[in-house]
Write a protein that holds these residues in place. Structure first.
Motif: not given
Length: 83
Positions: A26-27, A29-32, A58, A72-75
């Motif tokens: 899951n980590l 898959e999250t784009e940072y 972050h 986190k890009r989406d946030a």
């Protein structure tokens, strides 16, 4: 330990490893993004973002005291849309 006990132990260890890896997936898959990119998204300076980093999701990358800060890009995009 006999072969049967070793097989049972190996299966239990394998199950635990798979569970841990699924959690890490899951980590991954999250784009940072790094601080510079995050600052561009929000329209602020990188120095200012470092000062207020706790307002945004972050994580610190690296094992040193002065590791890189990744956001986190989406946030950040959601924050930008609301502003």
């Amino acid at each position: 330990m006999n072969k049967e006990e070793i097989s049972v132990l190996a299966a239990l260890v394998a199950d635990q490893v798979v569970k841990k890896l699924k959690g890490v997936g899951n980590l991954a898959e999250t784009e940072y993004v790094d601080t510079e990119e995050a600052a561009r998204i929000l329209g602020v300076s990188a120095n200012y973002l470092r000062q207020v980093k706790d307002r945004y999701p972050h994580m610190k990358a690296g094992d040193r005291k002065q590791g890189r800060i990744l956001f986190k890009r989406d946030a950040l995009l959601n924050e930008f849309k609301q502003a």
